[in-house]
Design a protein around this motif. Structure first.
Motif, mmCIF file in Angstrom:
data_model
loop_
_atom_site.group_PDB
_atom_site.id
_atom_site.type_symbol
_atom_site.label_atom_id
_atom_site.label_comp_id
_atom_site.label_asym_id
_atom_site.label_seq_id
_atom_site.Cartn_x
_atom_site.Cartn_y
_atom_site.Cartn_z
ATOM 1 N N ILE A 5 5.415 -7.056 -14.439
ATOM 2 C CA ILE A 5 6.549 -6.132 -14.523
ATOM 3 C C ILE A 5 7.795 -6.861 -15.018
ATOM 4 O O ILE A 5 8.064 -8.004 -14.613
ATOM 5 N N THR A 6 8.561 -6.198 -15.856
ATOM 6 C CA THR A 6 9.823 -6.737 -16.327
ATOM 7 C C THR A 6 10.764 -5.574 -16.650
ATOM 8 O O THR A 6 10.395 -4.400 -16.516
ATOM 9 N N GLY A 7 11.981 -5.873 -17.048
ATOM 10 C CA GLY A 7 12.911 -4.860 -17.531
ATOM 11 C C GLY A 7 13.297 -3.818 -16.500
ATOM 12 O O GLY A 7 13.456 -4.105 -15.309
ATOM 13 N N GLU A 8 13.427 -2.579 -16.952
ATOM 14 C CA GLU A 8 13.930 -1.498 -16.111
ATOM 15 C C GLU A 8 13.033 -1.193 -14.909
ATOM 16 O O GLU A 8 13.547 -0.971 -13.802
ATOM 17 N N PRO A 9 11.709 -1.177 -15.060
ATOM 18 C CA PRO A 9 10.886 -0.955 -13.863
ATOM 19 C C PRO A 9 11.128 -2.002 -12.781
ATOM 20 O O PRO A 9 11.170 -1.672 -11.587
ATOM 21 N N LEU A 10 11.291 -3.257 -13.179
ATOM 22 C CA LEU A 10 11.557 -4.306 -12.196
ATOM 23 C C LEU A 10 12.925 -4.113 -11.560
ATOM 24 O O LEU A 10 13.087 -4.327 -10.344
ATOM 25 N N ALA A 11 13.893 -3.692 -12.338
ATOM 26 C CA ALA A 11 15.233 -3.425 -11.788
ATOM 27 C C ALA A 11 15.173 -2.315 -10.741
ATOM 28 O O ALA A 11 15.849 -2.382 -9.697
ATOM 29 N N ARG A 12 14.357 -1.286 -10.987
ATOM 30 C CA ARG A 12 14.243 -0.191 -10.019
ATOM 31 C C ARG A 12 13.559 -0.654 -8.729
ATOM 32 O O ARG A 12 13.928 -0.216 -7.635
ATOM 33 N N ILE A 13 12.580 -1.532 -8.872
ATOM 34 C CA ILE A 13 11.928 -2.077 -7.678
ATOM 35 C C ILE A 13 12.912 -2.897 -6.863
ATOM 36 O O ILE A 13 12.983 -2.786 -5.637
ATOM 37 N N ARG A 14 13.690 -3.737 -7.528
ATOM 38 C CA ARG A 14 14.689 -4.547 -6.829
ATOM 39 C C ARG A 14 15.657 -3.664 -6.049
ATOM 40 O O ARG A 14 15.965 -3.929 -4.886
ATOM 41 N N LYS A 15 16.127 -2.618 -6.706
ATOM 42 C CA LYS A 15 17.097 -1.728 -6.040
ATOM 43 C C LYS A 15 16.441 -1.022 -4.862
ATOM 44 O O LYS A 15 17.029 -0.931 -3.769
ATOM 45 N N GLY A 16 15.220 -0.520 -5.053
ATOM 46 C CA GLY A 16 14.541 0.164 -3.965
ATOM 47 C C GLY A 16 14.265 -0.747 -2.790
ATOM 48 O O GLY A 16 14.441 -0.368 -1.629
ATOM 49 N N ASN A 17 13.845 -1.979 -3.077
ATOM 50 C CA ASN A 17 13.588 -2.942 -2.015
ATOM 51 C C ASN A 17 14.851 -3.234 -1.209
ATOM 52 O O ASN A 17 14.847 -3.197 0.028
ATOM 53 N N THR A 18 15.934 -3.571 -1.903
ATOM 54 C CA THR A 18 17.167 -3.953 -1.206
ATOM 55 C C THR A 18 17.806 -2.758 -0.510
ATOM 56 O O THR A 18 18.303 -2.892 0.612
ATOM 57 N N ASP A 19 17.786 -1.588 -1.131
ATOM 58 C CA ASP A 19 18.342 -0.394 -0.479
ATOM 59 C C ASP A 19 17.607 -0.116 0.828
ATOM 60 O O ASP A 19 18.231 0.191 1.854
ATOM 61 N N ASN A 20 16.287 -0.211 0.788
ATOM 62 C CA ASN A 20 15.491 0.071 1.991
ATOM 63 C C ASN A 20 15.734 -0.945 3.092
ATOM 64 O O ASN A 20 15.889 -0.583 4.260
ATOM 65 N N ILE A 21 15.763 -2.224 2.732
ATOM 66 C CA ILE A 21 15.949 -3.243 3.765
ATOM 67 C C ILE A 21 17.333 -3.147 4.383
ATOM 68 O O ILE A 21 17.500 -3.307 5.599
ATOM 69 N N LEU A 22 18.341 -2.842 3.584
ATOM 70 C CA LEU A 22 19.694 -2.697 4.118
ATOM 71 C C LEU A 22 19.825 -1.446 4.978
ATOM 72 O O LEU A 22 20.652 -1.400 5.898
ATOM 73 N N ALA A 23 19.001 -0.441 4.690
ATOM 74 C CA ALA A 23 19.015 0.791 5.485
ATOM 75 C C ALA A 23 18.145 0.674 6.735
ATOM 76 O O ALA A 23 18.067 1.630 7.523
ATOM 77 N N GLY A 24 17.494 -0.465 6.912
ATOM 78 C CA GLY A 24 16.669 -0.665 8.104
ATOM 79 C C GLY A 24 15.289 -0.046 8.029
ATOM 80 O O GLY A 24 14.642 0.153 9.065
ATOM 81 N N VAL A 25 14.814 0.265 6.833
ATOM 82 C CA VAL A 25 13.471 0.830 6.683
ATOM 83 C C VAL A 25 12.441 -0.244 7.043
ATOM 84 O O VAL A 25 12.486 -1.350 6.501
ATOM 85 N N PRO A 26 11.519 0.038 7.958
ATOM 86 C CA PRO A 26 10.509 -0.966 8.337
ATOM 87 C C PRO A 26 9.670 -1.386 7.137
ATOM 88 O O PRO A 26 9.436 -0.595 6.216
ATOM 89 N N ASP A 27 9.226 -2.639 7.164
ATOM 90 C CA ASP A 27 8.404 -3.088 6.046
ATOM 91 C C ASP A 27 7.037 -2.406 6.092
ATOM 92 O O ASP A 27 6.602 -1.915 7.133
ATOM 93 N N SER A 28 6.393 -2.366 4.939
ATOM 94 C CA SER A 28 5.113 -1.662 4.828
ATOM 95 C C SER A 28 4.139 -2.477 3.992
ATOM 96 O O SER A 28 3.555 -1.985 3.038
ATOM 97 N N ARG A 29 3.998 -3.742 4.332
ATOM 98 C CA ARG A 29 3.011 -4.562 3.647
ATOM 99 C C ARG A 29 1.615 -3.948 3.814
ATOM 100 O O ARG A 29 1.333 -3.332 4.831
ATOM 101 N N GLU A 30 0.768 -4.182 2.843
ATOM 102 C CA GLU A 30 -0.559 -3.583 2.881
ATOM 103 C C GLU A 30 -1.640 -4.569 3.330
ATOM 104 O O GLU A 30 -2.818 -4.275 3.224
ATOM 105 N N PHE A 31 -1.228 -5.723 3.810
ATOM 106 C CA PHE A 31 -2.195 -6.668 4.362
ATOM 107 C C PHE A 31 -1.668 -7.140 5.712
ATOM 108 O O PHE A 31 -0.486 -6.990 6.014
ATOM 109 N N ARG A 32 -2.537 -7.709 6.515
ATOM 110 C CA ARG A 32 -2.145 -8.089 7.866
ATOM 111 C C ARG A 32 -1.089 -9.182 7.842
ATOM 112 O O ARG A 32 -1.265 -10.214 7.208
ATOM 113 N N ARG A 33 -0.026 -8.941 8.568
ATOM 114 C CA ARG A 33 1.069 -9.906 8.610
ATOM 115 C C ARG A 33 0.844 -10.973 9.680
ATOM 116 O O ARG A 33 1.204 -12.122 9.502
#
Length: 231
Positions: A56-84
């Motif tokens: 991934i690069t460019g605009e799709p990567l920028a949208r992922i970055r924004k979604g990741n940081t917005d969620n973490i700052l809003a306190g959204v629990p992580d949702s990894r798909e493998f055992r932590r």
């Protein structure tokens, strides 16, 4: 890259570092394909080759970055798909703390500087602002066993070493895929694949202090036992 300029295996393994600061410089697709082709020589259980790479690069990567940081700052629990797993303890926690101290020291981040420490954490959710993010996934049909996870770990190691041999830096991380619905939305990862890890990739910024950090490694004497040898 000419063969004369490609480092030896020993040079790659001993010289590679985790890169957390990147130049604002695009990486050619054909170079990434070359790196992936090398990485995919990795052995896998019964030759299953369970891995998939979403580059991934460019605009799709920028949208992922924004979604990741917005969620973490809003306190959204992580949702990894493998055992932590549980939090590290004992010597494993000691090693985690040691490298964190090395990184914070290199970056001049004081223990009481909460803003700087949070910004450092958010860099991970932004994929360290690298120009490329490689999401490694495996086939969900194999999710009931551990071989596919092992194989994906092996191919991730091969990927970062192959990239280093071609002048590219990487860091394997989990922050980039903690908000897996964000990644799925903007990359279109099929539901029959499990998201395993993210790899930030790009040209290393040699002026970025953390890039000079080399984590301490256990000695062979500490990590290995030799059985049946005469000496």
């Amino acid at each position: 890259m000419s063969n004369a300029s490609i480092p030896s295996y020993d040079e790659v393994v001993t010289g590679r570092r985790s890169i957390r600061g990147y130049l604002d410089k695009p990486v050619p697709r054909d170079l990434i394909e070359e790196v992936l082709a090398l990485a995919m020589r990795t052995p896998s259980s019964m030759n299953t080759q369970p891995w998939h790479f979403h580059v991934i690069t460019g605009e799709p990567l920028a949208r992922i970055r924004k979604g990741n940081t917005d969620n973490i700052l809003a306190g959204v629990p992580d949702s990894r798909e493998f055992r932590r797993g549980s939090a590290f303890g004992g010597v494993h926690r000691d090693r985690q703390v040691e490298v964190a101290k090395q990184l914070f020291g290199a970056m001049g981040i004081e223990r009481e500087d909460k803003d700087a420490r949070q910004d450092w954490v958010l860099r991970g959710f932004r994929q360290f602002d690298a120009p490329i993010c490689v999401i490694i996934a495996y086939d969900r049909v194999l999710d009931d066993g551990d071989d596919s996870k092992f194989d994906c770990g092996a191919v991730a190691t091969a990927l970062v070493n192959a990239a280093w041999s071609r002048g590219l830096g990487c860091v394997i991380n989990s922050q980039g895929i903690m908000q897996s619905p964000v990644v799925r939305e903007h990359v279109g990862i099929p539901e029959d694949q499990v998201i395993m890890k993210a790899v930030a990739m790009g040209w290393p910024d040699e002026s970025f202090p953390a890039n000079a950090v080399v984590s301490n490694r256990r000695s062979v004497d500490d990590a290995a036992r030799f059985v049946g040898f005469s000496s």
